[in-house]
Design a protein around this motif. Structure first.
Motif, mmCIF file in Angstrom:
data_model
loop_
_atom_site.group_PDB
_atom_site.id
_atom_site.type_symbol
_atom_site.label_atom_id
_atom_site.label_comp_id
_atom_site.label_asym_id
_atom_site.label_seq_id
_atom_site.Cartn_x
_atom_site.Cartn_y
_atom_site.Cartn_z
ATOM 1 N N ARG A 242 2.051 6.864 7.392
ATOM 2 C CA ARG A 242 1.437 5.547 7.526
ATOM 3 C C ARG A 242 0.852 5.143 6.173
ATOM 4 O O ARG A 242 0.726 5.967 5.256
ATOM 5 C CB ARG A 242 0.360 5.556 8.608
ATOM 6 C CG ARG A 242 -0.841 6.424 8.294
ATOM 7 C CD ARG A 242 -1.859 6.407 9.420
ATOM 8 N NE ARG A 242 -2.914 7.375 9.164
ATOM 9 C CZ ARG A 242 -3.602 7.994 10.109
ATOM 10 N NH1 ARG A 242 -3.328 7.774 11.377
ATOM 11 N NH2 ARG A 242 -4.553 8.855 9.796
ATOM 12 N N GLU A 243 0.467 3.869 6.077
ATOM 13 C CA GLU A 243 -0.102 3.369 4.827
ATOM 14 C C GLU A 243 -1.510 3.931 4.624
ATOM 15 O O GLU A 243 -2.236 4.192 5.581
ATOM 16 C CB GLU A 243 -0.153 1.840 4.847
ATOM 17 C CG GLU A 243 1.205 1.188 4.752
ATOM 18 C CD GLU A 243 1.108 -0.322 4.691
ATOM 19 O OE1 GLU A 243 0.103 -0.865 5.177
ATOM 20 O OE2 GLU A 243 2.037 -0.951 4.163
ATOM 21 N N VAL A 244 -1.887 4.105 3.360
ATOM 22 C CA VAL A 244 -3.263 4.491 3.026
ATOM 23 C C VAL A 244 -4.166 3.304 3.345
ATOM 24 O O VAL A 244 -3.950 2.195 2.855
ATOM 25 C CB VAL A 244 -3.361 4.876 1.530
ATOM 26 C CG1 VAL A 244 -4.783 5.225 1.155
ATOM 27 C CG2 VAL A 244 -2.416 6.033 1.221
ATOM 28 N N GLU A 245 -5.206 3.546 4.186
ATOM 29 C CA GLU A 245 -5.979 2.431 4.744
ATOM 30 C C GLU A 245 -6.722 1.621 3.678
ATOM 31 O O GLU A 245 -6.647 0.400 3.642
ATOM 32 C CB GLU A 245 -7.015 2.919 5.775
ATOM 33 C CG GLU A 245 -6.416 3.380 7.090
ATOM 34 C CD GLU A 245 -6.122 4.872 7.090
ATOM 35 O OE1 GLU A 245 -6.338 5.507 6.037
ATOM 36 O OE2 GLU A 245 -5.680 5.382 8.130
ATOM 37 N N ASP A 246 -7.461 2.300 2.805
ATOM 38 C CA ASP A 246 -8.344 1.583 1.887
ATOM 39 C C ASP A 246 -7.714 1.358 0.516
ATOM 40 O O ASP A 246 -8.416 1.153 -0.470
ATOM 41 C CB ASP A 246 -9.667 2.350 1.737
ATOM 42 C CG ASP A 246 -9.433 3.823 1.404
ATOM 43 O OD1 ASP A 246 -8.252 4.221 1.340
ATOM 44 O OD2 ASP A 246 -10.413 4.568 1.218
ATOM 45 N N HIS B 177 -4.432 1.711 -6.287
ATOM 46 C CA HIS B 177 -3.076 2.260 -6.161
ATOM 47 C C HIS B 177 -2.077 1.228 -6.680
ATOM 48 O O HIS B 177 -1.440 0.514 -5.893
ATOM 49 C CB HIS B 177 -2.763 2.591 -4.699
ATOM 50 C CG HIS B 177 -3.639 3.661 -4.118
ATOM 51 N ND1 HIS B 177 -4.906 3.404 -3.680
ATOM 52 C CD2 HIS B 177 -3.414 4.980 -3.900
ATOM 53 C CE1 HIS B 177 -5.443 4.528 -3.211
ATOM 54 N NE2 HIS B 177 -4.568 5.498 -3.330
ATOM 55 N N PRO B 178 -1.939 1.128 -8.001
ATOM 56 C CA PRO B 178 -1.053 0.084 -8.525
ATOM 57 C C PRO B 178 0.429 0.333 -8.260
ATOM 58 O O PRO B 178 1.233 -0.589 -8.297
ATOM 59 C CB PRO B 178 -1.349 0.110 -10.035
ATOM 60 C CG PRO B 178 -1.892 1.473 -10.295
ATOM 61 C CD PRO B 178 -2.614 1.893 -9.063
ATOM 62 N N ALA C 152 0.843 -1.198 0.000
ATOM 63 C CA ALA C 152 0.000 0.000 0.000
ATOM 64 C C ALA C 152 0.874 1.243 0.000
ATOM 65 O O ALA C 152 1.963 1.243 0.587
ATOM 66 C CB ALA C 152 -0.905 0.002 1.230
ATOM 67 N N PRO C 153 0.450 2.326 -0.653
ATOM 68 C CA PRO C 153 1.242 3.560 -0.628
ATOM 69 C C PRO C 153 1.197 4.209 0.759
ATOM 70 O O PRO C 153 0.293 3.960 1.553
ATOM 71 C CB PRO C 153 0.551 4.447 -1.670
ATOM 72 C CG PRO C 153 -0.841 3.932 -1.732
ATOM 73 C CD PRO C 153 -0.767 2.457 -1.463
ATOM 74 N N TRP C 154 2.206 5.030 1.025
ATOM 75 C CA TRP C 154 2.322 5.698 2.320
ATOM 76 C C TRP C 154 1.979 7.173 2.162
ATOM 77 O O TRP C 154 2.220 7.774 1.120
ATOM 78 C CB TRP C 154 3.737 5.534 2.873
ATOM 79 C CG TRP C 154 4.033 4.126 3.279
ATOM 80 C CD1 TRP C 154 4.146 3.038 2.445
ATOM 81 C CD2 TRP C 154 4.239 3.625 4.601
ATOM 82 N NE1 TRP C 154 4.409 1.911 3.167
ATOM 83 C CE2 TRP C 154 4.479 2.231 4.495
ATOM 84 C CE3 TRP C 154 4.268 4.224 5.860
ATOM 85 C CZ2 TRP C 154 4.731 1.427 5.602
ATOM 86 C CZ3 TRP C 154 4.525 3.418 6.966
ATOM 87 C CH2 TRP C 154 4.745 2.035 6.835
ATOM 88 N N LYS C 155 1.415 7.737 3.226
ATOM 89 C CA LYS C 155 1.072 9.164 3.207
ATOM 90 C C LYS C 155 1.451 9.780 4.556
ATOM 91 O O LYS C 155 1.467 9.092 5.584
ATOM 92 C CB LYS C 155 -0.426 9.360 2.948
ATOM 93 C CG LYS C 155 -1.305 8.782 4.053
ATOM 94 C CD LYS C 155 -2.772 9.127 3.859
ATOM 95 C CE LYS C 155 -3.609 8.574 5.025
ATOM 96 N NZ LYS C 155 -5.032 8.836 4.885
#
Length: 353
Positions: free
Chosen positions: A329-333, A339-340, A30-33
């Motif tokens: 943190r990671e994007v939850e959904d 989010h490829p 998962a991407p991080w933000k």
């Protein structure tokens, strides 16, 4: 494939190892933000250490203070003063109520976290101290600095147990671990040394890098580590320091900091504010981000000096040149469909992993 038989009748195909034909595909992450900016320091934030109990973390700064922050809320709990120059390294013991700090004032200090005061100072460095590491099971402490040596200290008596000399320039990154090699150091002389503490000398010297090695990170599960330099990031297998492979992209920055979590997500931070996330197994960079400086700061202060994951590996804390601490943190959904990530391009010329 033609098989050449030697005199003994053995085929060389049986002797030579078959090379793996496919590069491993990256696991989706998962991407991080960024979700929190913590300000409070009056100078660059140079170093971070997370409490082994995962309740708080400490930051050291160019304003000569160490601040303790609550990990959940980001609230300031405590400010410790005692250094007379920039604080460049922090380490929190998992077996004692102690925290250790080092700075450009040549000092290494031991803080009692029950009394919140300095109880020991370790004298011996001839110049600024840049990095610090604890041994996980022995009561010893390792520090490295501009005097080009790694000093090993007895934690309790503050006696210098040994001096590991061999680097030609500043020692700027250190790792400590229980199995051999127990100390790994990276230096501005572009070498990594694996030290045998029993003999007090280097068991191997890795000369693959061309530039200063400012960041080292151990993998939490595998017996391996990564090193970051301005030209690329390399993966190594322990105990002998066998070179595995380079990461597949080039960040094109001086990489000051690196961290690896339990899921195999490697984060690296550069002096130009670039924050990249990588898949450990394949070396694929799946996200490239930029840190944003605080209003009123210079663009040149978008530097990531240090970073650390919390004990769960779900939050990343970065220490930055704009006097702030940022939390990610990671994007939850997020899903692989929404989010490829960046496209994966395996290397064409390398056939082996």
């Amino acid at each position: 494939m033609a098989v050449i038989n030697d005199k003994g009748g053995n085929s060389s195909a049986a002797v030579s190892r078959r090379l793996a034909s496919k590069w491993p595909r990256p696991v989706w992450h998962a991407p991080w933000k960024m979700y929190r900016v913590i300000s409070g320091h009056l100078g660059w934030v140079r170093c971070i250490a997370v409490d082994p109990g995962n309740e708080w973390f400490a930051t050291g700064s160019a304003d000569r203070t160490i601040k303790i922050w609550d990990l959940a809320s980001g609230q300031l709990k405590l400010t410790l003063t005692g250094h007379i120059e920039q604080v460049t390294g922090l380490a929190v013991s998992s077996r004692h109520p102690y925290m250790f700090s080092c700075g450009l004032d040549k000092m290494v200090k031991c803080w009692d976290l029950e009394q919140n005061k300095i109880i020991r100072s370790y004298h011996g460095h001839l110049s600024g101290v840049y990095c610090i590491a604890l041994h996980p099971s022995l009561d010893i402490l390792m520090t490295g600095g501009r005097d080009s040596v790694v000093r090993v200290w007895d934690m309790r008596t503050a006696v210098q147990a040994m001096v590991l000399s061999g680097h030609d320039q500043t020692v700027c990154s250190l790792l400590g671990q229980s199995p051999d090699p127990q100390v790994i150091s990276g230096s501005h002389d572009s070498t990594i040394r694996l030290w045998d503490l029993r003999k007090g000398k280097a068991s191997s010297v890795l000369t693959h890098h061309k530039k200063s090695i400012r960041a080292l990170a151990l993998h939490p599960h595998e017996f391996a580590f990564a090193s970051a330099s301005a030209e690329n990031i390399k993966k190594w297998a322990l105990p002998d320091g066998d070179f595995l492979h380079n990461m597949l992209s080039q960040q094109r920055a001086i990489i000051n900091s690196m961290a690896i979590n339990q899921d195999g997500v490697v984060a690296t931070g550069g002096d130009n504010g670039s924050l990249w996330w990588w898949d450990w197994r394949s070396g694929h960079c799946f996200q490239q981000d930029e840190t944003v400086v605080q209003p009123g700061s210079l663009e040149s202060e978008a530097t990531l000096y240090d970073m650390a994951y919390d004990m769960s590996g779900s939050r990343l804390i970065t220490a930055e040149g704009d006097k702030t601490v940022k939390m990610w943190r990671e994007v939850e959904d997020a899903t692989p469909e929404t989010h490829p990530g960046l496209p994966f391009r395996p290397p064409k010329d390398i056939k082996r992993f």
